[in-house]
Design an enzyme around this catalytic site. Structure first.
Site, short mmCIF file in Angstrom:
data_model
loop_
_atom_site.label_atom_id
_atom_site.label_comp_id
_atom_site.label_asym_id
_atom_site.label_seq_id
_atom_site.Cartn_x
_atom_site.Cartn_y
_atom_site.Cartn_z
CG ASP A 185 -2.14 0.75 1.19
OD1 ASP A 185 -2.30 1.51 0.23
OD2 ASP A 185 -2.99 0.60 2.11
CG ASP A 244 -9.43 2.44 0.15
OD1 ASP A 244 -9.05 1.29 -0.17
OD2 ASP A 244 -8.75 3.22 0.83
C1 DGJ Z 1 -5.73 1.93 2.07
C2 DGJ Z 1 -6.12 0.69 1.33
O1 DGJ Z 1 -6.66 1.01 0.09
C3 DGJ Z 1 -7.11 -0.11 2.18
O2 DGJ Z 1 -7.55 -1.24 1.48
C4 DGJ Z 1 -6.44 -0.50 3.45
O3 DGJ Z 1 -5.39 -1.39 3.19
C5 DGJ Z 1 -5.93 0.74 4.18
N1 DGJ Z 1 -5.13 1.56 3.33
C6 DGJ Z 1 -5.14 0.35 5.39
O4 DGJ Z 1 -4.56 1.43 5.98
#
Ligand code: DGJ
Length: 731
Positions: free
Chosen positions: A469, A539
């Site tokens: 990430d 997200d």
């Molecule tokens: C952003 C990601 O897109 C989410 O799926 C998740 O992993 C969060 N970060 C965790 O902080």
């Protein structure tokens, strides 16, 4: 008066002569159905002539066909200086302060890489200065993809300053050009926008350094004379394989030509190139179709599965990711129970998301612990190995989340290495999502990120998946590693540093599955994707929004790589409530997964979800390796969305239909299908049936010809009803 006339004739003749471009020979880059043509003039200029359907004879390119003596053919790689006055692909300042460059042909090399790939390198050399510019093309025959990048090396006495170095240039001529591009925001990525290009420059760019695809993706389509249609019309497509700042510029000139210059963003990025040093641009990936944009998408999907995705020929496991199920609020019992549920539902891989690490500064909230990659023993007393073993014993593979380029101010790492943080020396570094960015232009930081990866992976031999990430942009940019006169190299060196790390990790862990995530789709580009198996598009897991987002991603990125998870209702991001069937039917159109607390699925729904997961295992090869056909766009005011996948042998297909609004009685969904074999017979099986049937075709047999001309009417009309059909050849 006579003198005036003579002068005018002399002027016109000299203009024509000055711009005369007599062709010496033609060069071409070919795929099975397309080609690019360039010509070398008697003046050793290399000029851009054509990109489009394949031409078998290039003789006519040797005629002088130019209509306007004042508008010579543009150079294959236009520079600042010379005859062109357009936005240049190359702009540099020589060691002596001269700003112009004139590139001349100095050779061509053709290297057959495989039966499918031919590499062509066109060498250019400055007329006066010791500078070599090489244009590298790779033509992927079957996929109708041409990639291009540029390298520059010089042997001037002093360093040169590169102010712009594009990856590629296209010149088109038509009455009208429509640009399709993908804009958005966090939790709302890849929304399709289409516009007519008018005179002037339209540019799409990122100056964010990291997460550069979050608000604008670096891929685009240009359709000729009308908006891009799925199955008709000329469409050009480009996707820049670069995770740093980029700029795509589209200029409609006074003559109606369209000049497209694409590459890294020159913004605050001038680059000092020392004698003997080389700089290499990212690749731009081109494709052309004369039968609409769906073919472009198929070209990109075929190409990426084969060349630009890790394990593109394998199938992807079904995932349960812990984020929306427990966020950072969990203990060991919670994780074990998620693993139990994963096994119970038939999920094949469990991913432990954010929140598992941090010792002195435990990662219980987003404001601490990032950078300290040690397990939080309070939450997980038996460590990660214990969880991974537990999962594997249950028949579920294990994966884990990392964000190794970032650091919280509240972390041991930030205390220990303040010089690793990206910041301008004199200003306070700015926090975004409570975190700072580590300076990947610094080899020590690259080493730290590699070590972090090693450390995490070696917590258990049962870790087979990493979710990588990156949750902030780069701003207030400065590096304590780069010299003061090369601070503007930061953007380039950061991304190169990231790729160096990816490269090493991939060499060391060729079998690991790695997900590309950056607050969702913030790093969705082929520069990063080629080191990964899949990406997290957004997200936003709300199924309706995902239809739009995944419609966008499907233009360039294949379903096998598109992580698409069933989430809760009401949805955590949007608050919207949607039927379970609709959420499942949408998630199944990509790489299926779950992003919820499985215990929230209760009663009859448990069996429905289990059954759907089982069904997905059966249809997975069609979705992940088949050809995509978009049938109805969610942007259509009729409020339907539909797509299908057809297996390479055309013996199986999966057909998804979604209702996005209320449809009155006289409005029902019935479209001609695509990609089947007319003479084959297909038996229809309705999948994911819950309570009622979505069409009357279940169990019936149709010819491909019928299906591709008449279609199947659907019995769905309410908002968020959906249907999924499997078509299988009967012999
Ligand atoms: C952003 C990601 O897109 C989410 O799926 C998740 O992993 C969060 N970060 C965790 O902080």
């Amino acid at each position: 008066m006579r003198m005036k006339k003579l002068f005018l004739i002399f002027y016109l003749v000299s203009c024509t002569l000055a711009h005369a471009q007599v062709v010496k020979n033609n060069l071409s880059i070919n795929t099975e159905n397309t080609c690019m043509v360039f010509s070398v003039t008697t003046d050793d200029e290399v000029i851009y002539r054509y990109y489009g359907n394949k031409l078998r004879n290039l003789d006519a390119f040797s005629y002088e066909l130019r209509k306007n003596p004042h508008q010579p053919f543009p150079a294959l790689y236009p520079t600042f200086g010379g005859t062109t006055s357009i936005n240049p692909a190359l702009k540099l300042t020589h060691g002596d302060g001269i700003m112009a460059s004139e590139l001349k042909f100095s050779g061509i090399r053709t290297i057959p890489v495989s039966s499918d790939v031919v590499e062509t390198i066109i060498e250019l050399k400055d007329k006066l200065y010791d500078i070599n510019v090489s244009l590298h093309f790779k033509a992927y025959q079957k996929e109708d993809i041409i990639t291009q990048y540029v390298t520059i090396k010089h042997h001037e006495n002093k360093s040169i300053k590169i102010e712009n170095i594009a990856s590629g240039y296209l010149n088109l001529h038509a009455d009208h050009y429509y640009l399709s591009h993908f804009a958005g925001a966090w939790a709302n990525e890849m929304l399709l926008e289409e516009e007519l290009l008018t005179h002037g420059i339209k540019s799409i760019e990122s100056t964010k350094g990291v997460r550069t695809a979050q608000t604008e993706n670096s891929s685009f389509l240009i359709s000729i004379d009308k908006k891009a249609d799925e199955y008709s019309g000329e469409v050009y497509a480009g996707a820049l394989a670069w995770s740093g700042n980029y700029k795509l510029s589209f200029q409609v000139s006074e003559t109606g030509n369209l000049d497209i210059v694409v590459g890294m963003n020159p913004f605050a990025s001038s680059f000092i190139l020392e004698p003997g040093e080389e700089i290499k641009t990212p690749e731009i990936i081109w494709s052309y179709s004369s039968i609409g944009k769906n073919r472009i998408s198929q070209n990109f999907h075929n190409w990426s599965r084969r060349y630009a995705l890790a394990h593109g020929n394998d199938l992807r496991p079904i995932v349960l990711n812990s984020w929306e199920g427990v966020y950072m609020n969990f203990d060991e019992k919670d994780i074990l129970s998620l693993i139990d549920d994963a096994a119970n539902f038939g999920v094949e891989l469990f991913v432990l998301d954010d929140g598992w690490f941090g010792d002195k500064y435990p990662r219980d909230k987003a404001d601490s612990g990032l950078g300290d990659w040690v397990v939080n023993k309070k939450k997980l007393p038996h460590g990660i190995g214990y969880l991974a073993d537990y999962a594997v014993n249950k028949g579920v593979r294990f994966g884990i989340w990392i964000e190794p380029e970032m650091v919280n101010p509240r972390s041991v790492l930030a205390e220990k290495y303040p010089e690793w943080i990206v910041k301008t020396d004199k200003y306070t570094p700015y926090v975004e999502r409570n975190q700072w960015l580590l300076d990947l232009s610094n080899p020590d930081v690259q080493h730290f990120v590699e070590e972090t990866f090693d450390k995490v992976v070696s917590m258990s031999s049962n870790i087979s998946y990493i979710k990588w990430d990156a949750n902030r942009h780069a701003n207030n940019v400065g590096s304590s590693y780069l010299p003061s006169d090369k601070q503007s190299h930061f953007w380039y060196e950061y991304t190169k540093g990231l790729y160096k790390v990816y490269e090493k990790i991939r060499a060391k862990y060729p079998d690991l599955l790695i997900q590309l995530c950056s607050s969702g789709g913030g790093r969705l580009d082929y520069g990063a994707l080629k080191y990964h198996d899949e990406f997290w598009p957004s997200d936003n897991t709300n199924a309706v929004d995902r239809i739009y987002i995944q419609h966008g991603t499907s233009h360039f990125f294949p379903a096998i790589a598109t992580a698409s998870h069933i989430s809760s209702s009401p949805n955590h991001q949007t608050g919207m409530s949607l039927p379970l069937k609709f959420r499942v039917d949408v998630a199944m159109s990509g790489r299926l997964g779950m992003e919820l607390q499985p215990r929230d699925i209760t009663g009859k729904e448990v069996d429905f979800v289990k059954q759907s997961i089982d069904t997905y295992k059966n249809i997975r090869p069609i979705i992940q390796h088949g050809d995509l056909f978009r049938l109805s766009s969610p942007y259509d005011s009729k409020k339907w969305a539909s797509l299908m996948y057809v297996s390479p042998a055309k013996d199986r297909a999966v057909y998804f239909v979604y209702s996005l609004g209320y449809h009155v009685r006289n409005e029902f969904y019935c479209k001609s299908l695509k990609g089947l074999m007319p003479h084959k017979k297909y038996k229809v099986k309705e999948l994911n049936k819950l309570n009622k049937s979505s069409c009357f075709a279940d169990g019936k047999i149709f010819t491909g010809e019928y299906l591709m001309n008449v279609g199947i009417p659907f019995n769905i009309s309410k908002p968020y009803e959906s249907g999924v059909l499997l078509l299988e050849e009967v012999k």
